[in-house]
Design a protein around this motif. Structure first.
Motif, mmCIF file in Angstrom:
data_model
loop_
_atom_site.group_PDB
_atom_site.id
_atom_site.type_symbol
_atom_site.label_atom_id
_atom_site.label_comp_id
_atom_site.label_asym_id
_atom_site.label_seq_id
_atom_site.Cartn_x
_atom_site.Cartn_y
_atom_site.Cartn_z
ATOM 1 N N SER A 158 0.829 -1.195 0.000
ATOM 2 C CA SER A 158 0.000 0.000 0.000
ATOM 3 C C SER A 158 0.868 1.251 0.000
ATOM 4 O O SER A 158 2.097 1.176 0.100
ATOM 5 N N LEU A 159 0.211 2.390 -0.114
ATOM 6 C CA LEU A 159 0.882 3.679 -0.253
ATOM 7 C C LEU A 159 0.507 4.623 0.881
ATOM 8 O O LEU A 159 -0.625 4.618 1.362
ATOM 9 N N ALA A 160 1.475 5.445 1.280
ATOM 10 C CA ALA A 160 1.233 6.525 2.237
ATOM 11 C C ALA A 160 1.897 7.768 1.684
ATOM 12 O O ALA A 160 3.106 7.782 1.447
ATOM 13 N N SER A 161 1.119 8.796 1.458
ATOM 14 C CA SER A 161 1.642 9.985 0.784
ATOM 15 C C SER A 161 1.011 11.245 1.352
ATOM 16 O O SER A 161 -0.072 11.211 1.936
ATOM 17 N N GLY A 162 1.706 12.358 1.157
ATOM 18 C CA GLY A 162 1.124 13.648 1.492
ATOM 19 C C GLY A 162 0.101 14.080 0.462
ATOM 20 O O GLY A 162 -0.616 15.060 0.667
ATOM 21 N N PHE B 53 -2.809 12.421 2.504
ATOM 22 C CA PHE B 53 -2.608 13.498 3.476
ATOM 23 C C PHE B 53 -1.744 13.043 4.648
ATOM 24 O O PHE B 53 -2.062 13.285 5.818
ATOM 25 N N ASN B 54 -0.648 12.328 4.358
ATOM 26 C CA ASN B 54 0.291 11.845 5.386
ATOM 27 C C ASN B 54 -0.373 10.906 6.393
ATOM 28 O O ASN B 54 0.112 10.756 7.522
ATOM 29 N N MET C 243 -3.161 15.578 14.569
ATOM 30 C CA MET C 243 -2.253 14.768 15.375
ATOM 31 C C MET C 243 -2.233 13.307 14.932
ATOM 32 O O MET C 243 -1.182 12.673 14.893
ATOM 33 N N LEU C 244 -3.382 12.758 14.595
ATOM 34 C CA LEU C 244 -3.449 11.364 14.169
ATOM 35 C C LEU C 244 -3.188 11.199 12.677
ATOM 36 O O LEU C 244 -3.200 10.072 12.166
ATOM 37 N N ALA C 245 -2.952 12.313 11.999
ATOM 38 C CA ALA C 245 -2.677 12.279 10.568
ATOM 39 C C ALA C 245 -1.181 12.155 10.344
ATOM 40 O O ALA C 245 -0.501 13.097 9.947
ATOM 41 N N ASN C 246 -0.650 10.965 10.637
ATOM 42 C CA ASN C 246 0.758 10.711 10.377
ATOM 43 C C ASN C 246 0.908 9.277 9.894
ATOM 44 O O ASN C 246 0.038 8.429 10.089
ATOM 45 N N LYS C 247 2.022 9.010 9.233
ATOM 46 C CA LYS C 247 2.190 7.714 8.580
ATOM 47 C C LYS C 247 2.365 6.567 9.575
ATOM 48 O O LYS C 247 2.090 5.413 9.243
ATOM 49 N N GLY C 248 2.806 6.884 10.783
ATOM 50 C CA GLY C 248 2.920 5.850 11.798
ATOM 51 C C GLY C 248 1.552 5.338 12.213
ATOM 52 O O GLY C 248 1.320 4.125 12.289
ATOM 53 N N GLU C 249 0.630 6.266 12.473
ATOM 54 C CA GLU C 249 -0.738 5.869 12.816
ATOM 55 C C GLU C 249 -1.391 5.150 11.643
ATOM 56 O O GLU C 249 -2.153 4.196 11.829
ATOM 57 N N GLY D 231 10.657 5.081 2.799
ATOM 58 C CA GLY D 231 10.412 6.465 2.451
ATOM 59 C C GLY D 231 11.676 7.297 2.502
ATOM 60 O O GLY D 231 12.757 6.793 2.826
ATOM 61 N N ASP D 232 11.524 8.579 2.192
ATOM 62 C CA ASP D 232 12.685 9.466 2.111
ATOM 63 C C ASP D 232 12.496 10.798 2.818
ATOM 64 O O ASP D 232 13.446 11.554 2.983
ATOM 65 N N GLY D 233 11.258 11.122 3.239
ATOM 66 C CA GLY D 233 10.990 12.459 3.744
ATOM 67 C C GLY D 233 10.897 12.561 5.249
ATOM 68 O O GLY D 233 10.924 11.558 5.974
ATOM 69 N N GLY D 234 10.749 13.788 5.729
ATOM 70 C CA GLY D 234 10.655 14.030 7.156
ATOM 71 C C GLY D 234 9.383 13.510 7.780
ATOM 72 O O GLY D 234 9.278 13.420 9.002
ATOM 73 N N ASN D 235 8.387 13.164 6.944
ATOM 74 C CA ASN D 235 7.150 12.589 7.467
ATOM 75 C C ASN D 235 7.182 11.060 7.492
ATOM 76 O O ASN D 235 6.206 10.432 7.902
ATOM 77 N N ASP D 236 8.297 10.456 7.069
ATOM 78 C CA ASP D 236 8.383 8.995 7.001
ATOM 79 C C ASP D 236 8.895 8.312 8.274
ATOM 80 O O ASP D 236 8.501 7.170 8.559
ATOM 81 N N PRO D 237 9.760 8.934 9.081
ATOM 82 C CA PRO D 237 10.183 8.270 10.322
ATOM 83 C C PRO D 237 9.041 7.887 11.251
ATOM 84 O O PRO D 237 9.188 6.971 12.062
ATOM 85 N N ALA D 238 7.907 8.552 11.149
ATOM 86 C CA ALA D 238 6.761 8.177 11.989
ATOM 87 C C ALA D 238 6.359 6.730 11.732
ATOM 88 O O ALA D 238 5.977 6.009 12.658
ATOM 89 N N MET D 239 6.457 6.292 10.465
ATOM 90 C CA MET D 239 6.129 4.888 10.194
ATOM 91 C C MET D 239 7.344 3.986 10.419
ATOM 92 O O MET D 239 7.202 2.802 10.707
ATOM 93 N N PHE D 240 8.556 4.551 10.328
ATOM 94 C CA PHE D 240 9.751 3.761 10.645
ATOM 95 C C PHE D 240 9.698 3.265 12.090
ATOM 96 O O PHE D 240 10.150 2.168 12.400
ATOM 97 N N GLU D 241 9.165 4.108 12.971
ATOM 98 C CA GLU D 241 9.172 3.803 14.403
ATOM 99 C C GLU D 241 8.285 2.611 14.766
ATOM 100 O O GLU D 241 8.494 1.975 15.798
#
Length: 277
Positions: free
Chosen positions: A46-50, A72-73, A195-201, A221-231
């Motif tokens: 699946s995909l997660a994107s801004g 939307f992230n 707050m809940l709009a992040n790729k980790g959630e 991923g490659d962006g600053g919004n991707d570490p949320a899902m890395f965690e």
């Protein structure tokens, strides 16, 4: 890598721009083939994107995705047919704070996404053609953002002055702490979401929806919004062109998007454990 062998990946959540796509937004045959190989091997993808959800519908078709994706992230999760699964909106208080901060900067173009649409005020700026090329459609021009404050999906500060966006990110964080997520989805875009709009959630929600344990998931991923899902992912993969702060939060680093780094990662770290015997 050893963790991938112990916990074979059953579900991958992938960023889009800067990860699956080349800088010109094109998709290489190698990456398309690698994603097809994952699906043939039974790996959910699946995909997660801004990007807004409606700008992801053609990607869903391109990759043959048959599970929900995150726009939307992670603010809006949609089924492959476009039906909304979950939507998180930015509080009006946080939206007003971000709009006031961004609007005071002449080098920043301020965009709002609401009702799934891209909105802007005033005259177009130099960043607009880039976004139009990426989304496949242009913005709606509105006189005011005020009528949309109760249903904001995302606010974006766009600028070629990347250092200014870094500074705005640092300034905005304490002003909206506990109200909103602030992250640079790309060096030239600073996103503000719920707050809940992040790729980790998003990863946690999608994994639960699909019945996959988190240790059997991977995120790339490659962006600053991707570490949320890395965690939260069992295996976190950073693209080669990512900033060092992003790379440090991943388990492994692959090639750049110009080098088809996503395909390389799928071929090296995930597909071998699913090889047909």
């Amino acid at each position: 890598m050893s963790d991938a062998a112990i916990h074979p990946v059953r579900f991958i959540l992938s960023d889009v721009d800067g990860t699956l796509l080349h800088p010109d937004h094109s998709l290489s045959q190698r990456t398309a083939d690698a994603v097809r190989a994952l699906r043939d091997a039974g790996v959910l993808f699946s995909l997660a994107s801004g990007r807004p959800p409606k700008a992801m519908l053609h990607l869903i078709e391109t990759f043959g995705i048959d599970v929900p994706v995150a726009g939307f992230n992670g603010g809006t999760l949609i089924h492959p047919d476009g039906r909304v699964l979950i939507a998180h909106h930015l509080p009006a208080e946080a939206a007003l704070i971000a709009l006031a901060l961004f609007s005071a900067e002449p080098e920043v173009e301020v965009w709002m996404f609401a009702d799934g649409d891209w909105l802007r005020r005033g005259s177009p700026g130099p960043m607009e053609p880039r976004e139009t090329a990426g989304l496949g459609y242009g913005p709606q021009v509105v006189e005011s953002f005020e009528p949309y404050l109760d249903r904001v999906d995302k606010i974006v500060a766009a600028s070629l002055n990347t250092q200014l966006l870094v500074e705005l990110e640092a300034r905005l964080h304490p002003k909206v702490e506990g109200l909103a997520q602030v992250s640079r989805s790309q060096p030239v875009y600073l996103d503000v979401t719920a707050m809940l709009a992040n790729k980790g959630e998003a990863l946690k929600t999608l994994a639960e929806h699909l019945g996959v344990a988190l240790e059997h998931t991977a995120a790339i991923g490659d962006g600053g919004n991707d570490p949320a899902m890395f965690e939260v992912a069992g295996l976190a993969i950073a693209m080669g062109q990512a900033e060092e702060t992003v790379k440090r939060r991943a388990n492994v680093v692959t090639g750049t998007n110009i080098e088809d780094g996503a395909a390389e990662a799928f071929e090296r770290f995930i597909l071998p454990s699913h090889a047909i015997r």
